[in-house]
Design a protein around this motif. Structure first.
Motif, PDB file in Angstrom:
ATOM      1  N   ILE A  89      38.129  14.759  28.501  1.00 35.81           N
ATOM      2  CA  ILE A  89      36.789  15.277  28.203  1.00 35.81           C
ATOM      3  C   ILE A  89      36.799  16.063  26.898  1.00 35.81           C
ATOM      4  CG2 ILE A  89      37.070  17.448  29.471  1.00 35.81           C
ATOM      5  CD1 ILE A  89      33.864  15.299  29.241  1.00 35.81           C
ATOM      6  N   SER A  90      37.959  16.580  26.497  1.00 34.38           N
ATOM      7  CA  SER A  90      38.049  17.337  25.249  1.00 34.38           C
ATOM      8  C   SER A  90      37.709  16.468  24.041  1.00 34.38           C
ATOM      9  CB  SER A  90      39.443  17.938  25.082  1.00 34.38           C
ATOM     10  OG  SER A  90      40.423  16.916  24.978  1.00 34.38           O
ATOM     11  N   ARG A  91      37.925  15.157  24.155  1.00 35.27           N
ATOM     12  CA  ARG A  91      37.593  14.266  23.049  1.00 35.27           C
ATOM     13  C   ARG A  91      36.081  14.221  22.823  1.00 35.27           C
ATOM     14  NH1 ARG A  91      41.615   9.818  25.736  1.00 35.27           N
ATOM     15  NH2 ARG A  91      43.544  11.017  25.402  1.00 35.27           N
ATOM     16  N   SER A  92      35.323  14.245  23.910  1.00 35.93           N
ATOM     17  CA  SER A  92      33.871  14.294  23.781  1.00 35.93           C
ATOM     18  C   SER A  92      33.427  15.590  23.130  1.00 35.93           C
ATOM     19  CB  SER A  92      33.215  14.164  25.168  1.00 35.93           C
ATOM     20  OG  SER A  92      33.543  12.943  25.792  1.00 35.93           O
ATOM     21  N   MET A  93      34.029  16.688  23.540  1.00 37.94           N
ATOM     22  CA  MET A  93      33.664  17.979  22.967  1.00 37.94           C
ATOM     23  C   MET A  93      33.987  18.052  21.485  1.00 37.94           C
ATOM     24  SD  MET A  93      34.610  20.707  25.996  1.00 37.94           S
ATOM     25  CE  MET A  93      36.301  20.182  26.262  1.00 37.94           C
ATOM     26  N   VAL A  94      35.162  17.594  21.107  1.00 36.19           N
ATOM     27  CA  VAL A  94      35.556  17.608  19.696  1.00 36.19           C
ATOM     28  C   VAL A  94      34.595  16.763  18.875  1.00 36.19           C
ATOM     29  CG1 VAL A  94      37.331  16.852  18.065  1.00 36.19           C
ATOM     30  CG2 VAL A  94      37.982  18.122  20.120  1.00 36.19           C
ATOM     31  N   TYR A  95      34.208  15.616  19.411  1.00 37.71           N
ATOM     32  CA  TYR A  95      33.308  14.722  18.673  1.00 37.71           C
ATOM     33  C   TYR A  95      31.935  15.354  18.466  1.00 37.71           C
ATOM     34  CZ  TYR A  95      30.377  10.696  17.596  1.00 37.71           C
ATOM     35  OH  TYR A  95      29.482   9.845  17.009  1.00 37.71           O
ATOM     36  N   ILE A  96      31.355  15.916  19.522  1.00 36.09           N
ATOM     37  CA  ILE A  96      30.043  16.552  19.402  1.00 36.09           C
ATOM     38  C   ILE A  96      30.097  17.728  18.433  1.00 36.09           C
ATOM     39  CG2 ILE A  96      28.278  17.862  20.660  1.00 36.09           C
ATOM     40  CD1 ILE A  96      28.960  16.098  23.107  1.00 36.09           C
ATOM     41  N   GLU A  97      31.143  18.537  18.547  1.00 34.75           N
ATOM     42  CA  GLU A  97      31.299  19.671  17.639  1.00 34.75           C
ATOM     43  C   GLU A  97      31.424  19.218  16.184  1.00 34.75           C
ATOM     44  OE1 GLU A  97      33.633  22.722  20.690  1.00 34.75           O
ATOM     45  OE2 GLU A  97      34.746  21.283  19.479  1.00 34.75           O
ATOM     46  N   SER A  98      32.117  18.107  15.957  1.00 35.62           N
ATOM     47  CA  SER A  98      32.295  17.624  14.582  1.00 35.62           C
ATOM     48  C   SER A  98      30.964  17.224  13.960  1.00 35.62           C
ATOM     49  CB  SER A  98      33.272  16.445  14.562  1.00 35.62           C
ATOM     50  OG  SER A  98      32.701  15.283  15.147  1.00 35.62           O
ATOM     51  N   LEU A  99      30.071  16.644  14.758  1.00 36.49           N
ATOM     52  CA  LEU A  99      28.755  16.279  14.239  1.00 36.49           C
ATOM     53  C   LEU A  99      27.910  17.518  13.966  1.00 36.49           C
ATOM     54  CD1 LEU A  99      27.899  13.141  16.410  1.00 36.49           C
ATOM     55  CD2 LEU A  99      28.583  13.205  14.011  1.00 36.49           C
ATOM     56  N   LEU A 100      27.976  18.497  14.843  1.00 34.28           N
ATOM     57  CA  LEU A 100      27.232  19.736  14.621  1.00 34.28           C
ATOM     58  C   LEU A 100      27.696  20.417  13.335  1.00 34.28           C
ATOM     59  CD1 LEU A 100      27.170  21.105  18.286  1.00 34.28           C
ATOM     60  CD2 LEU A 100      25.208  20.234  16.994  1.00 34.28           C
ATOM     61  N   ARG A 101      28.997  20.432  13.104  1.00 29.66           N
ATOM     62  CA  ARG A 101      29.510  21.020  11.858  1.00 29.66           C
ATOM     63  C   ARG A 101      29.030  20.225  10.650  1.00 29.66           C
ATOM     64  NH1 ARG A 101      34.335  21.410  15.006  1.00 29.66           N
ATOM     65  NH2 ARG A 101      34.765  23.583  15.594  1.00 29.66           N
ATOM     66  N   ALA A 102      29.013  18.902  10.795  1.00 27.52           N
ATOM     67  CA  ALA A 102      28.568  18.067   9.686  1.00 27.52           C
ATOM     68  C   ALA A 102      27.102  18.322   9.349  1.00 27.52           C
ATOM     69  CB  ALA A 102      28.783  16.591  10.028  1.00 27.52           C
ATOM     70  N   TYR A 103      26.301  18.645  10.357  1.00 20.83           N
ATOM     71  CA  TYR A 103      24.881  18.946  10.152  1.00 20.83           C
ATOM     72  C   TYR A 103      24.658  20.402   9.764  1.00 20.83           C
ATOM     73  CZ  TYR A 103      24.266  14.677  12.970  1.00 20.83           C
ATOM     74  OH  TYR A 103      24.322  13.407  13.473  1.00 20.83           O
ATOM     75  N   ASN A 104      25.763  21.187   9.744  1.00 24.69           N
ATOM     76  CA  ASN A 104      25.672  22.618   9.442  1.00 24.69           C
ATOM     77  C   ASN A 104      24.836  23.370  10.474  1.00 24.69           C
ATOM     78  OD1 ASN A 104      26.453  24.835   7.858  1.00 24.69           O
ATOM     79  ND2 ASN A 104      24.533  24.798   6.695  1.00 24.69           N
ATOM     80  N   ILE A 105      24.939  22.934  11.727  1.00 22.49           N
ATOM     81  CA  ILE A 105      24.322  23.646  12.849  1.00 22.49           C
ATOM     82  C   ILE A 105      25.381  24.575  13.431  1.00 22.49           C
ATOM     83  CG2 ILE A 105      23.117  23.431  15.046  1.00 22.49           C
ATOM     84  CD1 ILE A 105      21.607  22.166  12.789  1.00 22.49           C
ATOM     85  N   LYS A 106      25.167  25.868  13.332  1.00 15.26           N
ATOM     86  CA  LYS A 106      26.181  26.860  13.671  1.00 15.26           C
ATOM     87  C   LYS A 106      26.295  27.054  15.191  1.00 15.26           C
ATOM     88  CE  LYS A 106      26.620  27.742   9.265  1.00 15.26           C
ATOM     89  NZ  LYS A 106      27.798  27.258   8.508  1.00 15.26           N
ATOM     90  N   PRO A 107      27.430  27.582  15.648  1.00 13.51           N
ATOM     91  CA  PRO A 107      27.536  27.950  17.070  1.00 13.51           C
ATOM     92  C   PRO A 107      26.530  29.046  17.430  1.00 13.51           C
ATOM     93  CG  PRO A 107      29.699  27.914  16.021  1.00 13.51           C
ATOM     94  CD  PRO A 107      28.689  27.802  14.924  1.00 13.51           C
ATOM     95  N   TYR A 108      26.018  28.994  18.638  1.00 17.36           N
ATOM     96  CA  TYR A 108      25.098  30.037  19.092  1.00 17.36           C
ATOM     97  C   TYR A 108      25.871  31.316  19.401  1.00 17.36           C
ATOM     98  CZ  TYR A 108      21.473  32.431  21.771  1.00 17.36           C
ATOM     99  OH  TYR A 108      20.563  33.351  22.224  1.00 17.36           O
ATOM    100  N   PHE A 109      27.016  31.153  20.034  1.00 15.02           N
ATOM    101  CA  PHE A 109      27.893  32.288  20.297  1.00 15.02           C
ATOM    102  C   PHE A 109      29.021  32.275  19.249  1.00 15.02           C
ATOM    103  CE2 PHE A 109      25.944  31.116  24.379  1.00 15.02           C
ATOM    104  CZ  PHE A 109      25.356  32.319  24.735  1.00 15.02           C
ATOM    105  N   GLU A 110      30.144  32.870  19.536  1.00 12.50           N
ATOM    106  CA  GLU A 110      31.231  32.922  18.556  1.00 12.50           C
ATOM    107  C   GLU A 110      31.826  31.547  18.293  1.00 12.50           C
ATOM    108  OE1 GLU A 110      34.135  35.791  19.596  1.00 12.50           O
ATOM    109  OE2 GLU A 110      32.787  37.510  19.406  1.00 12.50           O
ATOM    110  N   SER A 111      31.809  30.685  19.291  1.00 10.77           N
ATOM    111  CA  SER A 111      32.281  29.314  19.125  1.00 10.77           C
ATOM    112  C   SER A 111      31.311  28.384  19.839  1.00 10.77           C
ATOM    113  CB  SER A 111      33.696  29.152  19.691  1.00 10.77           C
ATOM    114  OG  SER A 111      33.693  29.341  21.092  1.00 10.77           O
ATOM    115  N   TYR A 112      31.434  27.094  19.575  1.00 11.13           N
ATOM    116  CA  TYR A 112      30.542  26.138  20.223  1.00 11.13           C
ATOM    117  C   TYR A 112      30.765  26.093  21.733  1.00 11.13           C
ATOM    118  CZ  TYR A 112      29.395  24.113  15.634  1.00 11.13           C
ATOM    119  OH  TYR A 112      28.955  23.915  14.348  1.00 11.13           O
ATOM    120  N   ARG A 113      32.014  26.179  22.150  1.00  8.78           N
ATOM    121  CA  ARG A 113      32.348  25.977  23.560  1.00  8.78           C
ATOM    122  C   ARG A 113      32.155  27.250  24.377  1.00  8.78           C
ATOM    123  NH1 ARG A 113      37.802  22.140  23.488  1.00  8.78           N
ATOM    124  NH2 ARG A 113      37.154  20.882  21.675  1.00  8.78           N
TER     125      ARG A 113
END
Length: 306
Positions: A48-72
């Motif tokens: 499941i970590s592969r899904s999380m890494v992938y979603i996070e990579s797209l958010l970073r690419a769009y420059n959408i910041k984490p709501y808290f200190e990190s995405y997870r």
């Protein structure tokens, strides 16, 4: 490419959105999330970590910041296992404390009991890689257009475990005095059209009784219809947010128990999706949400406040 940033917000139209939300990106997102390496996105498996890494990579690419200190954002599944929600924020420039929350679950049921063939995992293309792709396309659009309002994008897990992740996330929001969430819109299973009628989406559990009608007012009176019948009385992913945050909440879907014979089977894959339908439905929903947000309307229970 149209210079959208040079145009007034109220001039953005459906064609502009289709241009920003490339259909090939939608296809790429769903293809990636349903590939064998992701093993059906089961939160009980390390993959499941592969899904999380992938979603996070797209958010970073769009420059959408984490709501808290990190995405997870972790939560306890049981004494041995930890689940994760992914939460990001588009921050407008109004310096307001309010925001709307747009969600989709990213997990599915993983491997089937019969693992003797290569096709032994539940890919979950419609359930719910389509919802994830729609939320990511919304994030891409809003970051490109840059409205002045705040928008939270959340990808929850544990849908098939009594919506555990959504409940923990709603509780987490109550513990931090960051933004005041005014409305929750959950997207679930958007990839197959209804067999009859002119509606694009079903509205399940519109707790304010106004969200769907307001969104329809920007697109078409028949864009979203209210779900009826005993089959739609069970809780959906928006329910924990409503129960805990006490804000208007709704789930939007194109699943009606009649148009998806591949639900929870290994055939829920890219080949059995209507990609163009998903693409255009996402764009229509984007236009409706954009209009709702930029009009600065606050959806309240049973009414709307200008």
């Amino acid at each position: 490419m149209i210079c959208l940033l040079c145009r007034a917000q109220n001039e953005v139209d459906f064609k502009d959105i289709l241009e920003i939300q490339n259909i090939n990106l939608t296809k790429s997102i769903i293809t990636t999330l349903t590939c064998p390496e992701f093993e059906g996105r089961d939160i009980d498996r390390e993959s499941i970590s592969r899904s999380m890494v992938y979603i996070e990579s797209l958010l970073r690419a769009y420059n959408i910041k984490p709501y808290f200190e990190s995405y997870r954002i972790p939560y306890k599944i049981d004494n041995k296992r930890i689940g994760y929600n992914i939460v990001a924020l588009y921050q407008g420039n109004l310096r307001k404390k309010s925001a709307i929350l747009i969600t989709a679950n990213y997990d599915n049921l993983g491997l089937t009991k019969n693992r003797t063939t290569a096709d032994s995992f539940l890919k979950g293309a419609n359930d719910n890689a389509t919802g994830v792709s729609a939320v990511l396309q919304l994030a891409l659009f809003f970051n490109r257009i840059k409205p002045r309002e705040n928008i939270i994008f959340a990808f929850t897990s544990g849908k098939h475990k009594n919506m555990m992740g959504a409940g923990f996330l709603a509780d987490t929001f109550t513990k931090f005095d960051y933004l005041d969430i005014k409305c929750v819109i959950n997207l679930d299973m958007l990839g197959r059209p209804f067999e009859t009628g002119r509606n694009n989406l079903l509205c399940i559990q519109d707790t304010a009784n106004t969200i769907s009608s307001r969104l329809n007012s920007y697109i078409n009176p028949e864009f979203i219809t209210i779900a009826h019948g005993d089959a739609f009385t069970e809780s959906t992913e928006c329910t924990p947010f409503y129960n805990i945050l006490k804000v208007p909440s709704v789930t939007l879907t194109s699943f009606n128990f009649e148009n998806d014979k591949y639900y929870l089977t290994v055939k829920d894959d890219m080949d059995n999706l209507y990609l163009d339908y998903l693409h255009r439905t996402t764009a229509r929903l984007t236009l409706a949400l954009y209009s709702l947000i930029t009009e600065n309307r606050v959806v309240k229970f049973g009414e709307e406040e200008d």
